[in-house]
Design a protein around this motif. Structure first.
Motif, PDB file in Angstrom:
ATOM      1  N   TYR A  37      41.160  43.833  44.884  1.00  0.00           N
ATOM      2  CA  TYR A  37      41.107  44.661  46.090  1.00  0.00           C
ATOM      3  C   TYR A  37      40.382  45.969  45.767  1.00  0.00           C
ATOM      4  N   TYR A  38      39.592  46.415  46.734  1.00  0.00           N
ATOM      5  CA  TYR A  38      38.790  47.628  46.552  1.00  0.00           C
ATOM      6  C   TYR A  38      39.015  48.508  47.778  1.00  0.00           C
ATOM      7  N   HIS A  39      39.484  49.732  47.550  1.00  0.00           N
ATOM      8  CA  HIS A  39      39.690  50.636  48.676  1.00  0.00           C
ATOM      9  C   HIS A  39      38.437  51.480  48.889  1.00  0.00           C
ATOM     10  N   SER A  40      37.818  51.314  50.048  1.00  0.00           N
ATOM     11  CA  SER A  40      36.639  52.092  50.410  1.00  0.00           C
ATOM     12  C   SER A  40      36.803  52.524  51.855  1.00  0.00           C
ATOM     13  N   GLU A  41      35.776  53.122  52.422  1.00  0.00           N
ATOM     14  CA  GLU A  41      35.839  53.538  53.813  1.00  0.00           C
ATOM     15  C   GLU A  41      35.751  52.346  54.762  1.00  0.00           C
ATOM     16  N   ASP A  42      35.373  51.197  54.233  1.00  0.00           N
ATOM     17  CA  ASP A  42      35.334  49.977  55.033  1.00  0.00           C
ATOM     18  C   ASP A  42      36.768  49.537  55.336  1.00  0.00           C
TER      19      ASP A  42
ATOM     20  N   GLY B 246      41.274  42.360  55.843  1.00  0.00           N
ATOM     21  CA  GLY B 246      41.413  41.787  54.509  1.00  0.00           C
ATOM     22  C   GLY B 246      41.123  42.736  53.374  1.00  0.00           C
ATOM     23  N   THR B 247      40.421  43.843  53.642  1.00  0.00           N
ATOM     24  CA  THR B 247      40.193  44.827  52.589  1.00  0.00           C
ATOM     25  C   THR B 247      41.479  45.627  52.373  1.00  0.00           C
ATOM     26  N   TRP B 248      41.575  46.315  51.244  1.00  0.00           N
ATOM     27  CA  TRP B 248      42.736  47.169  50.979  1.00  0.00           C
ATOM     28  C   TRP B 248      42.923  48.146  52.137  1.00  0.00           C
ATOM     29  N   HIS B 249      41.860  48.790  52.546  1.00  0.00           N
ATOM     30  CA  HIS B 249      41.911  49.725  53.664  1.00  0.00           C
ATOM     31  C   HIS B 249      42.315  49.004  54.959  1.00  0.00           C
ATOM     32  N   GLY B 250      41.743  47.832  55.164  1.00  0.00           N
ATOM     33  CA  GLY B 250      42.048  47.075  56.367  1.00  0.00           C
ATOM     34  C   GLY B 250      43.510  46.673  56.447  1.00  0.00           C
ATOM     35  N   LEU B 251      44.111  46.316  55.310  1.00  0.00           N
ATOM     36  CA  LEU B 251      45.526  45.960  55.287  1.00  0.00           C
ATOM     37  C   LEU B 251      46.395  47.125  55.744  1.00  0.00           C
ATOM     38  N   ALA B 252      45.997  48.327  55.361  1.00  0.00           N
ATOM     39  CA  ALA B 252      46.767  49.506  55.745  1.00  0.00           C
ATOM     40  C   ALA B 252      46.723  49.754  57.244  1.00  0.00           C
ATOM     41  N   HIS B 253      45.619  49.376  57.889  1.00  0.00           N
ATOM     42  CA  HIS B 253      45.524  49.508  59.336  1.00  0.00           C
ATOM     43  C   HIS B 253      46.312  48.409  60.050  1.00  0.00           C
TER      44      HIS B 253
END
Length: 530
Positions: free
Chosen positions: A354-359, A363-370
């Protein structure tokens, strides 16, 4: 009285030197009874987006503990443990962390690999960012005017200030003399660090620093660059396999009759640590007669290869531990933009990257948080943070929790801070905080401190988190700097108490807690010193 330098050196052929850890038994006879004071170190580790309230904090029952649900019928009954012991003179509460110990850890994220360190941890709840931030770089360390380009925020209008790690890095109380390296910033993927600096020149322009994303670069920052190529030296020549041409002197030191058994063991562990670190980073598995061959370069990338991610973290943690134990630097930040976590398929036990970026796509780390209200996304997000707890934070503590002076360890004499970019669901209230070490006894560890006044107004709740007034994060900033030996005169500016902005501009009192008591903004956190 003549000053006794805590650092000893092995000096070998060609003038090369290797700094040793403090060896009490090798002090001059007249000084052997004196108490040596080791230096303090500050290490900040940052994870990103939201933390899951129910998984981060204990949800323990038994031994007299109940859940908040037993007292509150509204959103304050959030499934976490109700604390009842009062911090003296406040409405805040606390409990010993050991009370919550189970075979699976103290929470869904703070798992069993942290159990050995419970008496050296301080779990804090209720630290609020007063300025209105979104995704940001430096808020964790005091520069709230640092939201990412993709998520501008009201706090961006504030004046940039140096982050507290940089205040420390340029303080003569942290470095009485010019250090080898004032600070080290490392991460994977994202090159921007959480640190902002004025280079110790008050009033100068404040700029964001870059982080090292390649373990080789971090290693060279700490231990030097451009080593000569001695790869042709026979690896079987044992007398020439130690760092910096000092093996012969190392042997003499080990045979010194004054060297105690404990110090002999410490020298052996120390030399092995540096040798092992350099060997891991080199293309060849053995060391040369002077310094190892040029370390292998592991380039930065945004990929999700699990071996690449874990290999880099292991190397980075080795560099950090060696930098501390060799006293090469006393200020380190670690941005955890990459980690491993569960597969999106709950039936697949294979870990994925998993990679946390502005994306913030799905499915992304950031996306999971949303996607916090989705059970599968929460499962993955919990797993990512549990991996960080076990494979980054706990591993670092293990490497540092080795003897330094007397009964204290390098960890005891450090302040290791795991903080988060935001609190729950991208809200900067009750931003999680886990400390390790006591900065040489400044902090009374082994406790869970809850700075939320649960009898206060609950403005709203999301993701099992409540917006209820806690305590300004600014007081943590003050606590950390004072733990490192700084006094208010070393960091306060323009007659303002404390550190960092206390502006709540952009937040309506109808929706947000904004009425904080700022009369104690310059004080350390209540009860943290016991």
């Amino acid at each position: 009285m003549k000053r006794i330098d805590r650092r000893m050196f092995l000096k070998g052929a060609g003038g090369a030197t290797l700094a040793l850890p403090f060896l009490e038994s090798m002090l001059p006879r007249s000084a052997s009874a004196q108490t040596a004071t080791p230096p303090k170190r500050f290490i900040a580790l940052k994870s990103f987006s939201t933390q899951l309230v129910k998984e981060w904090y204990p949800a323990f029952t038994g031994n007299g503990y109940q859940l908040k649900d037993s007292k509150y019928s509204d959103s304050r009954g959030d499934g976490t443990t109700l604390l009842t012991q009062k911090i003296s003179g406040t409405n805040y509460t606390w409990a010993p962390l050991s009370d919550f110990k189970t075979d699976t850890g103290i929470s869904g994220i703070l798992g069993p690999k942290l159990n050995p360190f419970l008496d050296k941890l301080t779990l804090i709840r209720g630290l609020d960012f007063l300025p209105a931030v979104n995704h940001n770089y430096g808020g964790l360390l005091g520069n709230f005017s640092s939201c990412t380009a993709a998520t501008p925020c009201d706090a961006d209008s504030l004046t940039d200030v140096p982050t507290i790690d940089q205040v420390m890095a340029y303080s003569p109380k942290v470095y009485p003399s010019t250090p080898n390296l004032r600070y080290l910033h490392i991460t994977q993927g994202v090159t921007d660090s959480m640190s902002y600096t004025d280079l110790g020149m008050v009033g100068s322009k404040v700029e964001q620093l870059k982080a090292r994303t390649n373990p080789l670069d971090a290693f060279n920052d700490v231990f030097g660059t451009n080593p000569p190529d001695n790869s042709g030296m026979p690896p079987s020549d044992r007398d020439k396999l130690l760092v910096d041409r000092v093996y012969a002197d190392y042997v003499k030191l080990k045979s010194n009759s004054r060297l105690s058994a404990d110090d002999k063991d410490l020298v052996e562990k120390y030399v092995n640590l540096v040798a092992e670190l350099q060997a891991k980073l080199t293309v060849t598995p053995t060391m040369s007669c002077t310094v190892p061959a040029t370390p292998q370069s592991l380039a930065n990338n945004s990929g999700l290869d699990t071996k690449d991610i874990t290999t880099k973290w292991d190397l980075f943690l080795d560099v950090v531990a060696a930098a501390v134990m060799c006293d090469r630097t006393r200020v380190i930040t670690i941005g955890v933009h990459k980690a491993l976590g569960p597969s999106p398929d709950s039936s697949n036990s294979t870990l994925t990257g998993y990679y946390h970026s502005e994306d913030a796509s799905g499915g992304t780390w950031h996306g999971l948080a949303h996607d916090w209200d989705n059970a599968n996304s929460r499962r993955q997000l919990q797993g990512v943070n549990a991996w960080v707890a076990a494979e980054v934070f706990a591993k670092l503590l293990t490497k540092l929790d080795v003897p330094e002076v007397g009964d204290s360890t390098y960890l005891d004499n450090s302040l290791v801070y795991w903080g988060n970019e935001l609190g729950f669901n991208h809200i900067a209230y009750s931003v999680p905080c886990l400390l390790a070490g006591s900065a040489g006894g400044f902090i009374k560890a082994g406790r869970y401190l809850d700075y939320i006044d649960w009898s206060g107004r609950a403005y709203f709740s999301q993701e099992d988190g409540n917006v209820i007034q806690g305590i300004p994060h600014n007081q943590f900033l003050v606590t950390a700097m004072q733990a490192m030996g700084l006094a208010p005169a070393d960091y306060e500016r323009n007659g303002q108490k404390g550190y960092g902005s206390t502006s709540t501009s952009g937040r309506s009192s109808d929706t947000w807690a904004v009425d904080y008591d700022l009369s104690k903004i310059g004080d350390v956190l209540p009860g943290i010193q016991g």
